[in-house]
Design a protein around this motif. Structure first.
Motif, PDB file in Angstrom:
ATOM      1  N   ASP A  10     -26.535 -23.451   4.181  1.00  0.00           N
ATOM      2  CA  ASP A  10     -26.077 -24.746   3.659  1.00  0.00           C
ATOM      3  C   ASP A  10     -24.694 -25.080   4.206  1.00  0.00           C
ATOM      4  O   ASP A  10     -24.425 -26.224   4.597  1.00  0.00           O
ATOM      5  CB  ASP A  10     -26.050 -24.717   2.122  1.00  0.00           C
ATOM      6  CG  ASP A  10     -27.422 -24.546   1.518  1.00  0.00           C
ATOM      7  OD1 ASP A  10     -28.292 -25.379   1.792  1.00  0.00           O
ATOM      8  OD2 ASP A  10     -27.614 -23.572   0.784  1.00  0.00           O
TER       9      ASP A  10
ATOM     10  N   ASP B 272     -26.803 -27.847  -1.918  1.00  0.00           N
ATOM     11  CA  ASP B 272     -28.067 -27.219  -1.499  1.00  0.00           C
ATOM     12  C   ASP B 272     -28.803 -28.143  -0.530  1.00  0.00           C
ATOM     13  O   ASP B 272     -29.859 -28.691  -0.829  1.00  0.00           O
ATOM     14  CB  ASP B 272     -28.930 -26.916  -2.720  1.00  0.00           C
ATOM     15  CG  ASP B 272     -30.259 -26.266  -2.351  1.00  0.00           C
ATOM     16  OD1 ASP B 272     -30.310 -25.574  -1.323  1.00  0.00           O
ATOM     17  OD2 ASP B 272     -31.248 -26.487  -3.086  1.00  0.00           O
ATOM     18  N   VAL B 273     -28.256 -28.310   0.652  1.00  0.00           N
ATOM     19  CA  VAL B 273     -28.774 -29.319   1.568  1.00  0.00           C
ATOM     20  C   VAL B 273     -30.098 -28.921   2.205  1.00  0.00           C
ATOM     21  O   VAL B 273     -30.852 -29.776   2.673  1.00  0.00           O
ATOM     22  CB  VAL B 273     -27.736 -29.650   2.659  1.00  0.00           C
ATOM     23  CG1 VAL B 273     -26.509 -30.304   2.041  1.00  0.00           C
ATOM     24  CG2 VAL B 273     -27.350 -28.408   3.452  1.00  0.00           C
ATOM     25  N   ASN B 274     -30.413 -27.619   2.236  1.00  0.00           N
ATOM     26  CA  ASN B 274     -31.704 -27.226   2.806  1.00  0.00           C
ATOM     27  C   ASN B 274     -32.801 -27.145   1.752  1.00  0.00           C
ATOM     28  O   ASN B 274     -33.939 -26.770   2.041  1.00  0.00           O
ATOM     29  CB  ASN B 274     -31.585 -25.901   3.561  1.00  0.00           C
ATOM     30  CG  ASN B 274     -31.402 -24.712   2.618  1.00  0.00           C
ATOM     31  OD1 ASN B 274     -30.970 -24.872   1.476  1.00  0.00           O
ATOM     32  ND2 ASN B 274     -31.712 -23.520   3.113  1.00  0.00           N
ATOM     33  N   ASN B 275     -32.450 -27.486   0.497  1.00  0.00           N
ATOM     34  CA  ASN B 275     -33.432 -27.675  -0.579  1.00  0.00           C
ATOM     35  C   ASN B 275     -34.245 -26.414  -0.868  1.00  0.00           C
ATOM     36  O   ASN B 275     -35.437 -26.496  -1.154  1.00  0.00           O
ATOM     37  CB  ASN B 275     -34.369 -28.837  -0.232  1.00  0.00           C
ATOM     38  CG  ASN B 275     -35.121 -29.362  -1.442  1.00  0.00           C
ATOM     39  OD1 ASN B 275     -34.622 -29.313  -2.561  1.00  0.00           O
ATOM     40  ND2 ASN B 275     -36.333 -29.844  -1.230  1.00  0.00           N
TER      41      ASN B 275
ATOM     42  N   LEU C 283     -27.595 -21.656  -2.921  1.00  0.00           N
ATOM     43  CA  LEU C 283     -26.543 -21.934  -1.954  1.00  0.00           C
ATOM     44  C   LEU C 283     -26.363 -20.729  -1.043  1.00  0.00           C
ATOM     45  O   LEU C 283     -26.329 -19.587  -1.517  1.00  0.00           O
ATOM     46  CB  LEU C 283     -25.227 -22.259  -2.656  1.00  0.00           C
ATOM     47  CG  LEU C 283     -24.964 -23.755  -2.901  1.00  0.00           C
ATOM     48  CD1 LEU C 283     -26.016 -24.334  -3.823  1.00  0.00           C
ATOM     49  CD2 LEU C 283     -23.580 -23.969  -3.484  1.00  0.00           C
TER      50      LEU C 283
ATOM     51  N   PHE D   7     -30.592 -33.959   6.761  1.00  0.00           N
ATOM     52  CA  PHE D   7     -30.749 -32.551   6.435  1.00  0.00           C
ATOM     53  C   PHE D   7     -32.233 -32.185   6.517  1.00  0.00           C
ATOM     54  O   PHE D   7     -33.078 -33.074   6.678  1.00  0.00           O
ATOM     55  CB  PHE D   7     -30.165 -32.275   5.052  1.00  0.00           C
ATOM     56  CG  PHE D   7     -28.672 -32.431   5.002  1.00  0.00           C
ATOM     57  CD1 PHE D   7     -27.846 -31.522   5.640  1.00  0.00           C
ATOM     58  CD2 PHE D   7     -28.086 -33.505   4.334  1.00  0.00           C
ATOM     59  CE1 PHE D   7     -26.465 -31.668   5.621  1.00  0.00           C
ATOM     60  CE2 PHE D   7     -26.709 -33.666   4.303  1.00  0.00           C
ATOM     61  CZ  PHE D   7     -25.896 -32.742   4.949  1.00  0.00           C
TER      62      PHE D   7
END
Length: 727
Positions: free
Chosen positions: A419, A408-411, A415, A434
């Motif tokens: 991402d 979940d890189v965009n927080n 997902l 990110f």
């Protein structure tokens, strides 16, 4: 009203003078007397420690003490109390670790052959002016410590550390009464004539449990009994009430008689003559003894005279712990941020440990942060993008909450395709962080995920309300964003190189003589069952300038932010998440270069300079990627047995082609724009072996605007493209 003694008057005058002068002694700071012979570590609790005989300095500027120079002191000695200053320092650390507070510590660093700070000044300094200054500094700092304790309105305890070499291995605790006195009944020890000369006179008159003087010397609440219960035999105590007539015993010297409560005051005193075995004989035993002593001091005061809140009047606590990854590997250089009643910051050491010390009791929150990776792409490669894609497609779900958090890189707590795209961009080197400039996420290690398949939101900090004691093992699990397979430190999935043949990238040997533009078809070999691939191609930027990349068999992504360095990172993942196979010699892309100089045996290499070189098969096994054959050359005879072609100047919009073929060939010319759009394709024609010429009017059938165009000789191996300029 009790009569004020000279010592008490001096103390109050000193306290007034220091306040008037604005002198402030900060707890934990070190202060030094003249020539640094006396050291004072300022404290913030009602405990004073001194070590007068543990020094080793022997400056020639101070005369040696002798019996005659010391006015024939009947108790003259220069015996060294080994490791007593080390015990004093260890006790400072032990108390700080135990309750967060620091004792006041005074240490004489001069050898006893130069000064004895446990005698009056005549016997201690023996007339030497420098020794007298050191003696005065030692006692000045004791009075400063006493003033600090008294200014806080509490009672206190003063301990004077010494060492003894007697046969019986035990602590000898001196309060003033002699060995002969201790061999008497309790009624004798409770006589005014005895207790009025005791260094704990005030305690005997006023204690929480109504203990008598004798009971405070050797009863259940006595210091000796508590030390014996802690594993350190002591006299006097319940276990060992008095020394035998054959035993040597130190009953207390000048310092406890001067600074205890025999005369007046509220700071009781004990002299500790420490034995050697299991106390002073090793660093480990010193630390262990100091830890036990710290606990006994707190218990002794709390039991008899001072409430715990006043003992811990500094109200300091500590918070410490570790930061590690999901597999238990340490993560160094994590920034730890403390907010609340007091703000602070710390950085994890090489073992992932952090600590906040000397915090005032109150409300706090600890939160880790990390954005200082030297290699920001460390751990994030094409396989992580593949794993995110596989999860999104439902082919193989991520099986731990930490992997889901990494993906979940965009927080946003879910997902998505975004991402997936962000992980691809990061692995390719297009982004250095990110969204939110984040690289890491951290989770309280004690946090239990209610639903491990949906770990959002998670607990990324630890909060404390009204903290009043040290907090240890306050740890966090760190997750590198994008590193779904957690190989920032070591791989979770199998990353062993398979026994399959490596994927080969190659191109044909190419003659670039008189060619302003070079088009290199990049081919593959052994491309079998591959789901993703990444690599960096490096060329010589002094000779070649990249003009374009044409995708062919693979929809491969690339970045141009390193072209000035001669490097282009490439990353490919099948859009459907499937494993792809390609026939050998398939062209996966074409590289278009503008030639800037003479080229001789020039090569394009596969490197790890921007992103790691790797491919992954259907079972997520890593496959090697290598560059095999292919060279570029300006030498006419270097390639294809002297075969080649040139465009020669001609009149108007005509061009003349010089063919030089090793054998007859059927060729057809293709004209296209600089962007690659085809303008025309000529009918195939046969070109004879050897040298021949062909003239073409480019504008006869096409209205071409001035500019740069390209002519391709289809059917000719090697570099079969030439640049044409229409003016």
């Amino acid at each position: 009203m009790r009569k004020l003694t000279a010592l008490r008057i001096f103390t109050y005058i000193l306290l007034f003078f220091l306040k008037a002068k604005g002198q402030v002694y900060t707890p934990g700071n070190h202060y030094y007397g003249s020539n640094n012979y006396i050291e004072y570590i300022a404290g913030n609790m009602p405990v004073i420690i001194s070590a007068p005989h543990g020094g080793t300095f022997i400056p020639a500027s101070i005369a040696d003490r002798t019996a005659s120079s010391c006015f024939n002191d009947p108790n003259y000695t220069t015996a060294y109390d080994g490791n007593t200053q080390e015990i004093a320092r260890a006790l400072d650390t032990a108390l700080r670790n135990y309750i967060g507070c620091r004792p006041h510590t005074i240490i004489c660093k001069l050898s006893r052959t130069k000064v004895d700070c446990n005698r009056d000044i005549n016997y201690g300094a023996c007339g030497d002016s420098i020794a007298q200054k050191a003696w005065n500094d030692f006692h000045k700092y004791i009075n400063i410590a006493r003033s600090s304790v008294m200014a806080n309105g509490t009672r206190g305890l003063y301990i004077d550390f010494h060492a003894q070499g007697h046969t019986v291995q035990r602590l000898e605790l001196g309060y003033g009464p002699s060995a002969a006195d201790l061999r008497q009944q309790d009624t004798y020890l409770n006589r005014n004539s005895i207790k009025n000369n005791s260094s704990i006179r005030n305690l005997a008159a006023n204690n929480f449990n109504g203990q008598t003087h004798a009971q405070l010397l050797r009863g259940p609440y006595s210091f000796g009994t508590m030390m014996a219960n802690a594993g350190y035999p002591s006299v006097p105590s319940t276990q060992d009430s008095f020394p035998l007539t054959s035993d040597l015993y130190f009953d207390g010297g000048y310092n406890i008689r001067r600074y205890g409560t025999a005369d007046s005051g509220y700071i009781d005193a004990i002299q500790i003559e420490s034995n050697y075995t299991n106390v002073r004989d090793s660093k480990a035993h010193i630390i262990k003894f100091a830890d036990s002593l710290a606990r006994v001091i707190v218990r002794y005061l709390q039991t008899n005279s001072i409430p715990l809140a006043q003992i811990n009047q500094c109200l300091y606590v500590g918070i410490s712990g570790n930061v590690y990854n999901a597999k238990g590997g340490t993560i160094p250089n994590v920034s730890m941020k403390l907010t609340g009643d007091n703000g602070d910051a710390a950085t994890c050491d090489a073992n992932g440990k952090y600590s906040f010390r000397e915090l005032k009791a109150g409300n706090y929150t600890v939160r880790p942060l990390k954005n200082n990776d030297i290699n920001k792409k460390n751990g994030v490669t094409v396989v992580d993008a593949l794993l995110v894609q596989s999860h999104l497609l439902g082919n193989a779900l991520l099986n731990s909450p930490y992997k889901l958090i990494a993906a979940d890189v965009n927080n946003d707590g879910a997902l998505s395709a975004l991402d997936f795209a962000l992980v691809k961009r990061f692995a390719l080197g297009l982004d250095s962080s990110f969204p939110g400039k984040r690289l890491w996420a951290f989770i309280d290690s004690s946090y239990t995920f209610p639903d491990p398949t949906n770990p959002f939101p998670y607990k990324d900090s630890i909060a404390y309300k009204a903290i009043v004691s040290n907090k240890t093992k306050q740890s966090f699990v760190g997750v590198k964003l994008g590193d779904v397979n957690d190989d920032w430190s070591a791989a979770v999935l199998s990353t062993n190189i398979t026994t399959a043949k490596p994927i080969e990238l190659y191109y044909d040997n190419t003659n670039v003589h008189n060619a302003a533009t070079i088009i290199l078809p990049i081919r593959v070999k052994n491309f079998r069952g591959i789901k993703g691939m990444q690599f960096t191609l490096h060329y010589n930027p002094a000779l070649l300038e990249i003009a374009g990349v044409r995708r062919k068999a693979l929809e491969i992504d690339f970045a141009t932010n390193h072209i000035t360095e001669g490097s282009i990172p490439f990353l490919w993942i099948d859009n459907k998440g499937e494993a792809i196979s390609l026939a050998d010699s398939t062209i996966v892309m074409e590289l278009v270069f503008t030639k800037k100089g003479w080229v001789q045996d020039e090569d394009i290499q596969v490197t790890n300079s921007i992103i790691p070189t790797e491919a992954w098969d259907n079972n997520f096994n890593k496959v090697e990627v290598v560059k095999s054959t292919g060279k570029m050359n300006d030498l006419v005879n270097a390639v294809d047995n002297n075969e080649g072609w040139e465009i020669l100047p001609a009149a108007g919009n005509h061009i003349q082609i010089k063919w030089q073929l090793g054998s007859s060939k059927t060729l057809h010319l293709q004209l296209f724009t600089a962007s690659g759009a085809t303008i025309s394709i000529e009918t195939p024609r046969s070109i004879s072996k050897g040298v021949s010429y062909q003239t073409i009017n480019l504008t006869s059938n096409h209205h071409l605007a001035p500019g740069i165009y390209y002519l391709k000789a289809n059917g000719l191996e090697g570099n079969n493209v030439r640049q044409v300029v229409i003016r």
